[in-house]
Every structure is written in C-alpha cells, then in structure tokens.
Enzyme design. Sequence first.
Site, mmCIF file in Angstrom:
data_model
loop_
_atom_site.group_PDB
_atom_site.id
_atom_site.type_symbol
_atom_site.label_atom_id
_atom_site.label_comp_id
_atom_site.label_asym_id
_atom_site.label_seq_id
_atom_site.Cartn_x
_atom_site.Cartn_y
_atom_site.Cartn_z
ATOM 1 N N GLY A 447 0.799 -1.229 0.000
ATOM 2 C CA GLY A 447 0.000 0.000 0.000
ATOM 3 C C GLY A 447 0.823 1.266 0.000
ATOM 4 O O GLY A 447 0.763 2.061 -0.931
ATOM 5 N N GLU A 680 3.625 -11.150 6.711
ATOM 6 C CA GLU A 680 5.072 -11.069 6.901
ATOM 7 C C GLU A 680 5.674 -12.470 6.844
ATOM 8 O O GLU A 680 5.137 -13.395 7.432
ATOM 9 C CB GLU A 680 5.360 -10.445 8.270
ATOM 10 N N HIS A 709 11.665 -4.186 6.920
ATOM 11 C CA HIS A 709 12.082 -3.618 8.206
ATOM 12 C C HIS A 709 13.529 -3.178 8.216
ATOM 13 O O HIS A 709 14.021 -2.667 9.212
ATOM 14 C CB HIS A 709 11.801 -4.609 9.329
HETATM 15 N N1 GLN Z 1 -1.451 -0.385 3.809
HETATM 16 C C1 GLN Z 1 -0.590 -0.062 4.912
HETATM 17 C C2 GLN Z 1 0.765 0.380 4.383
HETATM 18 O O1 GLN Z 1 1.205 -0.119 3.405
HETATM 19 C C3 GLN Z 1 -0.421 -1.234 5.835
HETATM 20 C C4 GLN Z 1 0.421 -0.882 7.036
HETATM 21 C C5 GLN Z 1 0.480 -1.933 8.112
HETATM 22 O O2 GLN Z 1 0.235 -3.073 7.894
HETATM 23 N N2 GLN Z 1 0.834 -1.565 9.300
HETATM 24 O O3 GLN Z 1 1.417 1.211 4.948
#
Ligand code: GLN
Length: 772
Positions: A447, A680, A709
């Site tokens: 996203g 993840e 990360h």
């Molecule tokens: N759609 C959000 C992004 O890409 C999802 C963030 C998340 O999972 N914390 O930032």
Amino acid sequence: MTANSAAAAARATVYGYPRQGQHRELKKAIEGHWKGRVTADSLRATAAELRAAHWRALAAAGIDEVPTGDFSYYDHVLDTTVMVGAIPERHRAAVDADPLGGYFAMARGTQDVAPLEMTKWFDTNYHYLVPELGPDTVFTANPAQQVAELKEALALGLTARPVLVGPITYLLLAKPAPDVAGDFDPLTLLDRLLPVYAEVLADLRAAGAQWVQVDEPALVQDRTPAQLDAAARAYRDLGALTDRPKLLVASYFDRLGEALPVLAKAPVDGLALDFTEAASANLDALAAVGGLPGKRLVAGVVNGRNIWINDLEKSLATLGTLLGLADRVDVAASCSLMHVPLDTSVERDIDPQILRWLAFARQKTAEIVTLARGLSRGTAAIEGELSTNRAALASRAASPITRDPAVRARAEAVTDADARRSQPYAERAAAQRARLGLPLLPTTTIGSFPQTTELRTARADLRAGRIDTAGYEERIKAEIQEVVSFQEKTGIDVLVHGEPERNDMVQYFAEQLTGYLATQHGWVQSYGTRYVRPPILAGDISRPEPMTVRWTSYAQSLSDRPVKGMLTGPVTMLAWSFVRDDQPLGGTARQVALALRDEVNDLEAAGTAVIQVDEPALRETLPLRAADHGAYLAWATEAFRLSTAGVAPGTQIHTHMCYAEFGDIVQAIDDLDADVISLEAARSHMQVARELAAHGYPREAGPGVYDIHSPRVPSAEEAAELLRTGLEAIPAERLWVNPDCGLKTRGWPETRASLENLVTAARTVRGELPSV
Ligand code: GLN
Ligand code: ZN
C-alpha cells in the site's frame, strides 16, 4: 454508604505517571542527547525536574503515596534488566564504559551491535525491550537508580513507594538469548534471580521505603501449574526475608484467576487488583478465598488505560463491597497512568461539553483522591464531585454524539447474510481471474510508498497555512503519478496509489469519520521517545462522505493495470484508538465496519476491482486469557466480513497482517474469507506459507519475500529462492509476490531496487513453472 472505621484512612495512590512532561520535554531532551546537543548531565537534570514536578503534582492533588521507579529514559523492563545486571554479552563493554550510553545502545542498537528485541507490553500499545537470558546468565543487584529516585521523592517530604517489575513477570517476558541452543525456559533462572531481588528490597528499605510495589501483570495471563508454583515459591521466599519493606504485589490488565489464591496465601503484605474490566471476576475470586485478612488491598477502580471519566458511584459501590474483604482498602487506577495522556485541560479543540466526559492522567488522579475521600469519610464528603460526575455521565449517555438513531438502527438490522460474500470462494476466484487477467505469481505491494520529507513538509505547510488545499493536493497528485509510473515501468501487476495523503493509517480515517475526536496534546508513549496521539472513538460512527475514492480513482485514471483500493480495517481502527466504554467492543466494531462497507462499495462502484482492508492489529487485541478469545474473534472477524462482503464476486478483497506468528489465530484468518492475504514472512523463511498450508488455507496468499524492516535490498535470486520455498506449500495459482509490509518507512533508492528484484524473481520463477 457510611464512613467505616476500618477505611478511615483509605489512601489514594497510583502505580505510575506519564513520563514525558506536558511539552514532551523528556523526548526532546533524550533525542537532543542522541544528537549530541544535550549533555548527559543536562538530560539527567531534565529527568529529575520532570520526576519532581510529577510527584509534586500528585501530592498536591491529594495522592498520599507517590510511586518511584516508574520513570524511565526508555523502558521500565530495560531498567529492570539493568537493575538485575542481565546485560547481554554484546552490550557489556559499552555499558561498563558508559552506563547511559550503553543503556541507549541496548535500546536502539549501534552500527555494529543489535538492540534488544522490542515487543508489546501485554495488550497495550506500549512496547518493552525483551530481556535476553540463558543458562549462563549471572544476575547482580544494581538498585542504584531505584534507590536514587526513592531518595529524591523522600527529600521532597513525600511518602513514596518504589515500583519494580516482579521477578516472575520479568522471567516470563524474557526470551532465550540469540546464542542459546535448544529449549531454554528463562523461568528456570528464578532461584538465581530471587537473591538479587532480596538485595534490592533490602537496599530500598535502608533508603527509607516502607512499602515496595512488585508488579506481576504476567499473572493475569493463563499460567501453567509450574508457573503458578514458581510464583508461590518466589513470594514465599521474598515474604520470608527479614530485612525487607512491606510488599505489595500488583496485578493489572485482567483478572488474577488461578493466581489469586496463590498470592492470597503468600506471606506478602498487600495485593493490588484490577477492578475495572476484571471487577466481577476478581471480586468473586476474592470472596472465594475468604478475602485477604491481615493484608492491604489496593483497588484499581479507575480505569488506567482508557480516557473516560469514572462512574464514581459505581466505584464507591465496588469499594464498599471490598471493605469487608481486607485489612485495609486503598484506592488506585487499574494500572499505571502512563497509558493515557497527561491532562485534558490543555485541549482547545474539543467541545467543552465533550471534554467533561474525558479524564486523562491528571483528571484520573483527582478521581482516585475523591474516591479515597468518599471511602474514608462517606459520600457526603464528596457530594459536590458526585453530582458533577453524575451530570457529566448523564450528558454523555444522552448526547446525540453517542446515540445516533440512524447508525443504531442500521447496526441492529445487520443479518448474518450481510457478513457473507454472495458466492463461495471458488466462484469468486473464477470471476476475478476472468476480470483481472493476472499472470501466475502476480506481483503487488502492501500500500504505502516512501513517505518522503517533501510529503511531510507539504502536510506541515498545509497545516501552517503556507500552502492551500489546492496546492497540497497538487503535490499529492504529483506523488501518485510518480508512484504509478514507477510501478508500471517496473512491471508490477496490481498497483497501489502509495498512500501519500495519509499521515497515519488510523488517524487518516478517524479524521473523516463522524464519532471520532482528535486531541492536540494527547500524547502517549509507544516506545522509547516515540509518542502517538491515538484518536478517541467517542460516539456512534458514520461516514459523511467517501474517504479514499478520489485518490484511488485518480491513480486508476493513470493506468490500465488494476489499482488496489486501500483501507484500514475495523479491528485496527479500534485497536489503535481510545475506544468508548459505554457499549461492548463488538458493537463499536460493527458501526465502524458499516462505515467502511460503504467506502468499499463506493470504491467498487468507481471501478476499483481490487480492494485491500488492512488488519495488522487483529492478533494484538487478542484478549490476555484464552477463555476470552472465542468471543473476541467472533466479533472481530464478523466486523471484517461486514466491511468487505457487500461487493460483487468479481471484486477481489485483500487483507494484510504484518506478523509471522499467527498460529493461535489461523482459523480466524481463514474466517475473514478474504480472497487474498499478504503476510510477513521474509524473516521467517516462508514458515507462514507452510503454516497456512498445514491449516488447509484455501484461498490466495502472499507471504512477503522482501523484508521492509531494514534498508537491505534483497537480490532477485534471494527473492526467487523464497518464492520456490513458498511454492512447496502453496500452489502457483494461489501464490502472490509482495513485500512484507508497507514501504512508508523506506527510502526511494532501496524501494526501487528491491521492487525491481521482486519482479525479476517473479518472472524467473514463472518461467520455471510446468506449462499447462
Ligand atoms: N497499507 C498499509 C501500508 O502499506 C499497511 C500498514 C500496516 O500493515 N501496518 O502502509
Ligand atoms: Zn504490515
């Protein structure tokens, strides 16, 4: 209620206070220190001033016994690690050379040395640093900080009670150090740890402590007989010490359950229990053990982690019931007040009619003092407070903000069918395949794209009036163009608009939904120097107009490839907000879900073929006790399905969760009935793919092949290898190729390179698939 002689001196106390200061002075001093602008001495001076100011404020409000040791430069669990000398080997030299510098190195890492792992403190949004222990861990007592802070408070002429993380909770929160082979249970170190606590307790007594509070929140979770046994042993041994202050063992966040008889029997001098959400369970359990004769009971009747005013009469009734059950009853918040903002009185943007429903740390302190006075002297002594409280509660209950008939009628009319897609997955999948025409192993992202300094500056400029809305929106459009054209050029199959307009994935929606409030200064510590300002879900929720359709449609207008709509799911909208306490969570979730359902349907009507509803918080809001999981997961999954089930079979619903350990909720993930889930996985080497397969997960999944990360760029070969591993568990028809999570914290250079490699990997592995 009449005054009771046993309660004649009910004391008011708290377990902890917000650390940051009204202007987040602590954050500024610590970050200034990291940048070399604030010396260690000056940082220490700021910290000492803040502590003194907080103690004085508490005492001035009427708190009889102030906490010490609740302050921290970063995290109180890390402070405990220092107190018991459990410094990981890799940090030892730095800590020996410079305790403060070494402390921050453990918290944040350095160029060469990894920090301690960070994880959530029970079911709050605070994160602690996980102790790393092993069979060779040697504990040594280092109570200097605790002793010094106690002396500071005593020097102000106050009655002070040091607060420690208890030995059982400390060990249960620890994990085996990275170099420890095989199974290692940190609890086996208890006998080595107890003498260190004995030494700390003796030193605190020598420094003037009458009482010491030992926090054991881990005992409100389900515990094995062996763990309960360890708790019994710990408090038998600590209780048997001769050179010790009185011991108050504190629990919070839930009921003590089977640990209550254990602590009730232990030779300690008092227990602190949560009488907010856990009130009836704790009351029953207390009655069942015949109360706490000879012990002090500290009753947490003021909710320490929500932001609503207390129902004083209800709390007084609870306190009245407790009077007969212990030697003395004192009044407190249910947990440390560090989980709420400091003071409502500085909020200027909230309607005063609503502001009086809210209580932050300062207001909660006043409530505790009032309740203690009412308990000691009878209700007549607090008649003024009671009538103000009654009026505020009545105004909240009757307000059109908390009672919107249209929202309520709609929520009540929800049927089971509303929360079910019209077609089973197999038929949806066929319709989606025909509509989207995607290759096998389709590529997408989660996203967000990098939130650049330019974007943050644009938002700040808009707030400060340096640019107008039109100017701001031009900048957002330019960013969307860049994000879309990059994805097209790179060959990504399902595009995103990149979320450049979003400050935060919850706040962005909260600002547009009726029923939510925003604070100006409502900062709460998330971890270290990171503070967040959670929105307040105060009333019935409705959506006055579409929230995301313009931006998604704009992005779609730039490309022939599908652009994925992007929303935050109902469970996450609740988890990262302060939620109302006047109705069950499931009812609140349903209202949010219905507002999101309208957004999903509007996106679909605007031509969006793929819509993602993120639920990264689904697992973290899981109740602390397994007995409560079923009820939670039932409303949580219903809310998700309610928000997504209104679309046609050919519209593809995605969801996303950013964690790899979902063993205990895999059935709930299945129950979401999303067509595609991204998770993840890069750091766990596709373990999630195997776990999904083992569960028989029937739909499409994208275990992440790019760990976002870290700035590290995965090579195409590495990503391809992960995909091949994924294919061993999930067939090519159902496997997606994507990063682990959103890219907002990453820079553009590594994002570009990584996504190019990800597309290359997908192409390579597609080429290896048997042709059909
Ligand atoms: N759609 C959000 C992004 O890409 C999802 C963030 C998340 O999972 N914390 O930032
Ligand atoms: Zn994520």
